[in-house]
Design an enzyme around this catalytic site. Structure first.
Site, PDB file in Angstrom:
ATOM      1  N   ALA A  12     -42.636   3.687  10.412  1.00 17.56           N
ATOM      2  CA  ALA A  12     -43.684   2.965  11.123  1.00 17.56           C
ATOM      3  C   ALA A  12     -44.459   4.166  10.951  1.00 17.56           C
ATOM      4  CB  ALA A  12     -43.358   2.125  11.712  1.00 17.56           C
ATOM      5  N   ALA A  13     -45.006   4.836  12.120  1.00 18.59           N
ATOM      6  CA  ALA A  13     -45.777   5.596  12.435  1.00 18.59           C
ATOM      7  C   ALA A  13     -45.684   6.728  11.802  1.00 18.59           C
ATOM      8  CB  ALA A  13     -45.842   6.149  13.421  1.00 18.59           C
ATOM      9  N   SER A  40     -39.047   3.075   6.459  1.00 15.47           N
ATOM     10  CA  SER A  40     -40.166   2.499   5.828  1.00 15.47           C
ATOM     11  C   SER A  40     -40.139   0.822   6.483  1.00 15.47           C
ATOM     12  CB  SER A  40     -41.348   2.956   4.654  1.00 15.47           C
ATOM     13  OG  SER A  40     -42.377   2.177   4.639  1.00 15.47           O
ATOM     14  N   CYS A  44     -39.662  -5.735  12.819  1.00 16.89           N
ATOM     15  CA  CYS A  44     -40.265  -6.503  13.645  1.00 16.89           C
ATOM     16  C   CYS A  44     -39.541  -7.159  12.822  1.00 16.89           C
ATOM     17  CB  CYS A  44     -41.705  -6.282  13.851  1.00 16.89           C
ATOM     18  SG  CYS A  44     -42.587  -5.145  14.568  1.00 16.89           S
ATOM     19  N   ASN A 315     -48.553   1.613  13.499  1.00 18.67           N
ATOM     20  CA  ASN A 315     -49.745   2.153  12.403  1.00 18.67           C
ATOM     21  C   ASN A 315     -50.650   2.681  12.234  1.00 18.67           C
ATOM     22  OD1 ASN A 315     -48.090   1.112   9.493  1.00 18.67           O
ATOM     23  ND2 ASN A 315     -47.254   0.060  11.357  1.00 18.67           N
ATOM     24  N   TYR A 438     -67.027 -21.777  13.879  1.00 17.01           N
ATOM     25  CA  TYR A 438     -66.568 -23.737  13.903  1.00 17.01           C
ATOM     26  C   TYR A 438     -66.718 -24.106  12.971  1.00 17.01           C
ATOM     27  CZ  TYR A 438     -67.468 -27.862  14.437  1.00 17.01           C
ATOM     28  OH  TYR A 438     -67.794 -29.779  15.089  1.00 17.01           O
TER      29      TYR A 438
END
Length: 572
Positions: A12-13, A40, A44, A315, A438
């Protein structure tokens, strides 16, 4: 001469750093080294691959435009060289080289660098119990483990699974086994609740009740003491209370940083084993940066540092490393601890500190709980979402928000808004006034988060008094021995009188909300009244009225029966 940047770690990093650096410094020579063959990928997403919601592991490795992130992709699309199946063995800080070994042939090589980035990630904890090394005991450490688990399921070898650990990964894996594969799944958690210290006990209780309704068995306050097998394969998990038959065991008991390279190179590492970095992501050697699960991340609420194993953070950190490598001074200010978790057709989320954690950190913390509509009450898809807001009574500072509700955007939207407020050191007044988008299909005119901030303001100002949810449930278990308390149910008679008939009209008083101002003289003045409605909103209004007429011995049930119902009270 082109800048030589070597990155150790390719999940990831590391890839984020590499891709960003090449956009900022197109002429830089960027090399990623990783000991695995797969890089890569969306780690998750592993539970959703096991569950079948993600049909092929390839999807976890593909970009949004359907190209596989492998060595060829990084070389051709990003201009980044990747060497997989290559293990970093040692860092020579004086010579500015990394000693690596090719795993396929055992050969070694010294690779020079101008700047080095450590993105070595984390490894799962393994409980030191007998049987932890049996065939069929897995940790969710990488994509290979996920593929092996799914292969066994597809081959029909798994009917019963035991998950050791009631954190997010454990819960996600339990859902994966039950939802599509219709397996028997049991979660063992040695703490008194699921998601310990992340959410408070009643929000964990709502989650546990929901999981049980979907077929997941949960045992809290219970630890695995050994894993037994036959012919080298797992057969059961044993606790002090029971023996659980199992064809597969997932050990999901947290992670620890992979920081051995940093330690051996003499870099500063925390007592917990996380690589220490400054706000520019530099280690104690200014030519070496670090990011991802391996670093010590500062919690912005407590000031303490620890591991923060989140792909989203990795990330962000990778981008910050790349900025600083390119001479763009960018600071990383830490995290507040935000998450959201899918649990079948419901979800739970939180940001900041739980009430228990806040008090443990020395805050004079209080909490309010609401059960608000997630969108306009007249909209067909309206649902109720319990929210909890934790704050400091002295400073009114926001400390945390928790939410539980149907799977979708409702809980996530409020948690994200609260996370942004926490990063600005917001108070409960800011929560009351924060502008939320809203429209009736999405929210109420006064948003659920705003309303919860208003309730916190009432509590802080002394305009609201609560009965603790646990105290209320304890009273309901043994109310015959607590004649000093009575319920005042202000819901519609068609609802309230069912409980009055069950518990007795003297113990469960019923006066509709609309009639209280006319009939308050019927109420006792020698007992503590627990004012009850569905959400707590009408109850707090009635509390103020009763106070004004001298009936001040009363408490509001925060979140009302909506909260109690989600905890699985069998008398409702």
């Amino acid at each position: 001469m082109n800048q030589k940047i070597v990155i150790i770690g390719g999940v990831a990093a590391g890839p984020k750093t590499a891709a960003r650096v090449k956009r900022l410094l197109p002429g830089a020579e960027v090399l990623i080294i990783d000991q695995d063959s797969l890089i890569s990928y969306g780690g998750c997403g592993i539970p959703y691959y096991v569950s079948g919601e993600v049909s092929d592991e390839q999807e976890l490795r593909d970009t949004s435009f359907h190209m596989t992130r492998d060595e060829s992709f990084f070389a051709r699309a990003k201009g980044v060289t990747v060497r997989t199946r290559t293990r970093a063995l040692a860092i020579n800080r004086q010579a500015k080289t990394v000693l690596v070994q090719k795993l396929d042939d055992g050969s070694r090589e010294e690779i020079p660098y101008d700047q080095l980035v450590l993105a070595t990630g984390s490894r799962p904890n393994v409980l030191p119990i007998p049987g932890a090394d049996l065939d069929g005991v897995f940790t969710i450490s990488d994509l290979h483990q996920a593929i092996a688990i799914k292969d066994r399921i597809v081959r029909g070898e798994v009917k019963r699974a035991v998950i050791i650990g009631g954190g997010a990964i454990g819960i996600e894996m339990a859902e994966a086994f039950v939802d599509l594969w219709h397996m028997e799944a049991t979660i063992l958690e040695y703490m008194p609740q699921l998601l310990p210290r992340l959410v408070d006990w009643d929000f964990a209780g709502m989650l546990e009740y929901h999981l049980a309704a979907k077929g997941v068995v949960v045992h809290t306050n219970e630890a695995a003491t050994r894993i037994e097998g036959e012919k080298g394969k797992v057969k059961r998990v044993v606790t002090p209370r029971r023996s659980l038959e199992a064809d597969l065991v997932v050990m999901a008991v947290g992670v620890r940083a992979r920081s051995e390279l940093a330690t051996e190179a003499g870099l500063l590492v925390s007592p917990q084993g996380n690589i220490v970095v400054n706000e520019r992501m530099q280690t104690s050697d200014p030519n070496i940066y670090a990011a991802g699960d391996c670093i010590a991340v500062v919690n912005r609420l407590t000031g303490k540092s620890g591991i923060a194993p989140m792909g989203s953070l990795a990330n962000k950190e990778g981008r910050i490393v790349a900025d600083n490598l390119a001479g763009i001074p960018t600071r990383y200010r830490g995290w507040v601890g935000s998450f959201v978790l899918k649990a079948f057709d419901s979800c739970i989320g939180a940001t900041g500190l739980s009430l228990e954690a806040a008090r443990a950190e020395g805050f004079k913390a209080a909490a309010v709980t609401t059960a608000q509509s997630d969108r306009a009450h007249f909209f067909p898809t309206q649902s109720v979402i319990p929210l909890r807001l934790i704050f400091d009574l002295n400073s009114r500072r926001l400390l945390g928000v928790q939410g539980f509700g149907p799977m979708g955007d409702a809980v996530l939207a409020r948690i994200d808004a609260a996370a942004a407020l926490l990063q600005q050191d917001a108070t409960i007044d800011d929560v009351s006034q924060v502008e939320m988008a809203y429209a009736p299909p999405f929210a109420t005119a006064l948003d659920a988060l705003n309303a919860t901030g208003n309730v916190a303001d009432n509590l802080a100002a002394g305009r609201l008094r609560y009965v603790d949810t646990r105290d209320f449930l304890n009273w309901m278990e043994d109310f015959a021995n607590r004649p000093d308390w009575v319920a005042l149910d202000i819901r519609h008679p068609s609802e309230a009188e069912i409980l009055a008939a069950k518990f007795g009209a003297e113990k469960w008083r019923t006066i509709p909300y609309i009639e209280i101002r006319e009939r308050y003289r019927e109420l006792p003045d020698d007992k503590t009244m627990l004012i009850i409605c569905d959400a707590g909103t009408r109850s707090s209004e009635i509390q103020i009225f009763l106070d004004s007429v001298g009936l001040q011995n009363n408490l509001v049930l925060g979140g009302g029966l909506n909260l109690i119902r989600r905890l699985g009270a069998d008398w409702l």
